[in-house]
Motif scaffolding. Structure first.
Motif, PDB file in Angstrom:
ATOM      1  N   GLN A  12      72.661  27.433  54.373  1.00  0.00           N
ATOM      2  CA  GLN A  12      72.366  26.458  55.428  1.00  0.00           C
ATOM      3  C   GLN A  12      70.978  25.852  55.247  1.00  0.00           C
ATOM      4  OE1 GLN A  12      73.029  28.689  59.025  1.00  0.00           O
ATOM      5  NE2 GLN A  12      75.161  28.003  59.206  1.00  0.00           N
ATOM      6  N   ALA A  13      70.020  26.671  54.870  1.00  0.00           N
ATOM      7  CA  ALA A  13      68.660  26.174  54.641  1.00  0.00           C
ATOM      8  C   ALA A  13      68.638  25.207  53.460  1.00  0.00           C
ATOM      9  CB  ALA A  13      67.706  27.337  54.402  1.00  0.00           C
ATOM     10  N   GLN A  14      69.376  25.532  52.408  1.00  0.00           N
ATOM     11  CA  GLN A  14      69.443  24.644  51.248  1.00  0.00           C
ATOM     12  C   GLN A  14      70.118  23.316  51.607  1.00  0.00           C
ATOM     13  OE1 GLN A  14      71.428  27.067  48.341  1.00  0.00           O
ATOM     14  NE2 GLN A  14      69.503  27.907  47.540  1.00  0.00           N
ATOM     15  N   MET A  15      71.181  23.398  52.401  1.00  0.00           N
ATOM     16  CA  MET A  15      71.878  22.175  52.822  1.00  0.00           C
ATOM     17  C   MET A  15      70.962  21.320  53.702  1.00  0.00           C
ATOM     18  SD  MET A  15      74.708  22.153  51.301  1.00  0.00           S
ATOM     19  CE  MET A  15      75.552  20.834  52.119  1.00  0.00           C
ATOM     20  N   GLU A  16      70.198  21.962  54.582  1.00  0.00           N
ATOM     21  CA  GLU A  16      69.259  21.233  55.438  1.00  0.00           C
ATOM     22  C   GLU A  16      68.197  20.547  54.586  1.00  0.00           C
ATOM     23  OE1 GLU A  16      67.942  19.671  58.905  1.00  0.00           O
ATOM     24  OE2 GLU A  16      69.693  20.969  58.730  1.00  0.00           O
ATOM     25  N   ALA A  17      67.723  21.242  53.554  1.00  0.00           N
ATOM     26  CA  ALA A  17      66.729  20.649  52.651  1.00  0.00           C
ATOM     27  C   ALA A  17      67.318  19.443  51.927  1.00  0.00           C
ATOM     28  CB  ALA A  17      66.226  21.689  51.659  1.00  0.00           C
ATOM     29  N   LEU A  18      68.563  19.569  51.482  1.00  0.00           N
ATOM     30  CA  LEU A  18      69.233  18.445  50.803  1.00  0.00           C
ATOM     31  C   LEU A  18      69.392  17.255  51.747  1.00  0.00           C
ATOM     32  CD1 LEU A  18      72.018  20.173  48.671  1.00  0.00           C
ATOM     33  CD2 LEU A  18      70.013  18.946  47.834  1.00  0.00           C
ATOM     34  N   LEU A  19      69.782  17.530  52.976  1.00  0.00           N
ATOM     35  CA  LEU A  19      69.934  16.449  53.949  1.00  0.00           C
ATOM     36  C   LEU A  19      68.597  15.757  54.228  1.00  0.00           C
ATOM     37  CD1 LEU A  19      72.447  18.026  56.486  1.00  0.00           C
ATOM     38  CD2 LEU A  19      72.860  16.091  54.967  1.00  0.00           C
ATOM     39  N   ASN A  20      67.536  16.545  54.319  1.00  0.00           N
ATOM     40  CA  ASN A  20      66.210  15.960  54.536  1.00  0.00           C
ATOM     41  C   ASN A  20      65.793  15.098  53.354  1.00  0.00           C
ATOM     42  OD1 ASN A  20      65.910  17.076  57.081  1.00  0.00           O
ATOM     43  ND2 ASN A  20      64.880  18.910  56.309  1.00  0.00           N
ATOM     44  N   GLU A  21      66.087  15.562  52.144  1.00  0.00           N
ATOM     45  CA  GLU A  21      65.772  14.777  50.948  1.00  0.00           C
ATOM     46  C   GLU A  21      66.569  13.471  50.934  1.00  0.00           C
ATOM     47  OE1 GLU A  21      66.266  17.159  47.437  1.00  0.00           O
ATOM     48  OE2 GLU A  21      64.844  18.669  48.140  1.00  0.00           O
ATOM     49  N   LEU A  22      67.844  13.547  51.327  1.00  0.00           N
ATOM     50  CA  LEU A  22      68.671  12.336  51.388  1.00  0.00           C
ATOM     51  C   LEU A  22      68.134  11.351  52.420  1.00  0.00           C
ATOM     52  CD1 LEU A  22      72.299  13.728  51.056  1.00  0.00           C
ATOM     53  CD2 LEU A  22      71.083  12.274  49.432  1.00  0.00           C
ATOM     54  N   LYS A  23      67.694  11.862  53.559  1.00  0.00           N
ATOM     55  CA  LYS A  23      67.122  10.994  54.595  1.00  0.00           C
ATOM     56  C   LYS A  23      65.846  10.331  54.092  1.00  0.00           C
ATOM     57  CE  LYS A  23      69.067  13.529  58.496  1.00  0.00           C
ATOM     58  NZ  LYS A  23      68.786  14.436  59.614  1.00  0.00           N
ATOM     59  N   ALA A  24      65.034  11.090  53.372  1.00  0.00           N
ATOM     60  CA  ALA A  24      63.791  10.529  52.823  1.00  0.00           C
ATOM     61  C   ALA A  24      64.114   9.443  51.797  1.00  0.00           C
ATOM     62  CB  ALA A  24      62.949  11.633  52.192  1.00  0.00           C
ATOM     63  N   LEU A  25      65.109   9.689  50.955  1.00  0.00           N
ATOM     64  CA  LEU A  25      65.513   8.681  49.978  1.00  0.00           C
ATOM     65  C   LEU A  25      66.050   7.423  50.659  1.00  0.00           C
ATOM     66  CD1 LEU A  25      67.275  10.870  47.270  1.00  0.00           C
ATOM     67  CD2 LEU A  25      65.231   9.468  46.955  1.00  0.00           C
ATOM     68  N   GLU A  26      66.819   7.619  51.707  1.00  0.00           N
ATOM     69  CA  GLU A  26      67.358   6.487  52.452  1.00  0.00           C
ATOM     70  C   GLU A  26      66.239   5.663  53.081  1.00  0.00           C
ATOM     71  OE1 GLU A  26      70.858   5.614  55.740  1.00  0.00           O
ATOM     72  OE2 GLU A  26      69.904   7.580  55.707  1.00  0.00           O
ATOM     73  N   THR A  27      65.238   6.342  53.618  1.00  0.00           N
ATOM     74  CA  THR A  27      64.095   5.652  54.213  1.00  0.00           C
ATOM     75  C   THR A  27      63.346   4.851  53.144  1.00  0.00           C
ATOM     76  OG1 THR A  27      63.862   7.367  55.887  1.00  0.00           O
ATOM     77  CG2 THR A  27      61.944   5.973  55.497  1.00  0.00           C
ATOM     78  N   ASP A  28      63.118   5.469  51.991  1.00  0.00           N
ATOM     79  CA  ASP A  28      62.442   4.767  50.894  1.00  0.00           C
ATOM     80  C   ASP A  28      63.242   3.551  50.451  1.00  0.00           C
ATOM     81  OD1 ASP A  28      60.468   6.654  50.964  1.00  0.00           O
ATOM     82  OD2 ASP A  28      61.136   7.735  49.175  1.00  0.00           O
ATOM     83  N   LEU A  29      64.551   3.710  50.362  1.00  0.00           N
ATOM     84  CA  LEU A  29      65.406   2.596  49.947  1.00  0.00           C
ATOM     85  C   LEU A  29      65.380   1.477  50.978  1.00  0.00           C
ATOM     86  CD1 LEU A  29      67.442   1.446  47.924  1.00  0.00           C
ATOM     87  CD2 LEU A  29      69.238   2.622  49.178  1.00  0.00           C
ATOM     88  N   ASP A  30      65.413   1.832  52.252  1.00  0.00           N
ATOM     89  CA  ASP A  30      65.344   0.820  53.307  1.00  0.00           C
ATOM     90  C   ASP A  30      64.032   0.040  53.237  1.00  0.00           C
ATOM     91  OD1 ASP A  30      67.840   1.507  54.246  1.00  0.00           O
ATOM     92  OD2 ASP A  30      67.090   2.714  55.926  1.00  0.00           O
ATOM     93  N   GLU A  31      62.933   0.750  53.000  1.00  0.00           N
ATOM     94  CA  GLU A  31      61.636   0.081  52.886  1.00  0.00           C
ATOM     95  C   GLU A  31      61.601  -0.853  51.689  1.00  0.00           C
ATOM     96  OE1 GLU A  31      58.616   3.106  52.810  1.00  0.00           O
ATOM     97  OE2 GLU A  31      59.066   3.761  54.855  1.00  0.00           O
TER      98      GLU A  31
END
Length: 138
Positions: free
Chosen positions: A16-35
């Motif tokens: 669960q911790a690894q999945m949460e980390a992956l989701l956070n990384e995906l959100k960060a990538l999405e934010t960077d892409l949006d910018e």
């Protein structure tokens, strides 16, 4: 059986911790892409506006070439004035784009300078750490 349940629970928590980390990384990538997309849209809108001005200038120049001799002097002067205005507007657009690019370059240089300062601070920290190790070994 108790150890197996505890181990399984630990594995599940770790997963669960690894999945949460992956989701956070995906959100960060999405934010960077949006910018990045936003920056590209702003940049392309400036290019579109400049292209529009160039098209207007081309139409005015083409009209002057074809029909300028047959028109009265006042209308020709107005068309030349409109053409000159489009040229100045285009220069203004390019200057604005250059200003934005220059500002971004200055910001990037500032970020790089801050990064170099941080590297220097890490170097000083490592020196202090080495001195501490020497002190402990003695």
């Amino acid at each position: 059986m108790g150890r197996t349940c505890v181990k399984t629970a630990g594995d599940i928590m770790n997963l669960q911790a690894q999945m949460e980390a992956l989701l956070n990384e995906l959100k960060a990538l999405e934010t960077d892409l949006d910018e990045t997309l936003q920056q590209l849209l702003v940049k392309s809108s400036g290019h579109i506006e400049l292209s529009k001005k160039l098209g207007e200038m081309e139409l005015i120049a083409e009209f002057l070439k074809e029909y300028g001799r047959g028109e009265d002097a006042v209308r020709v002067k107005n068309l030349i004035r409109a053409l000159r205005q489009r040229v100045y507007e285009s220069i203004g657009l390019v200057v604005f784009q250059v200003q934005k690019s220059t500002l971004k370059a200055v910001e990037a240089l500032n970020d790089a300078g801050n990064g170099l300062l941080m590297i220097g601070k890490f170097g000083a920290f490592l020196k202090n750490l080495q001195e501490l190790e020497r002190t402990i070994q003695e």
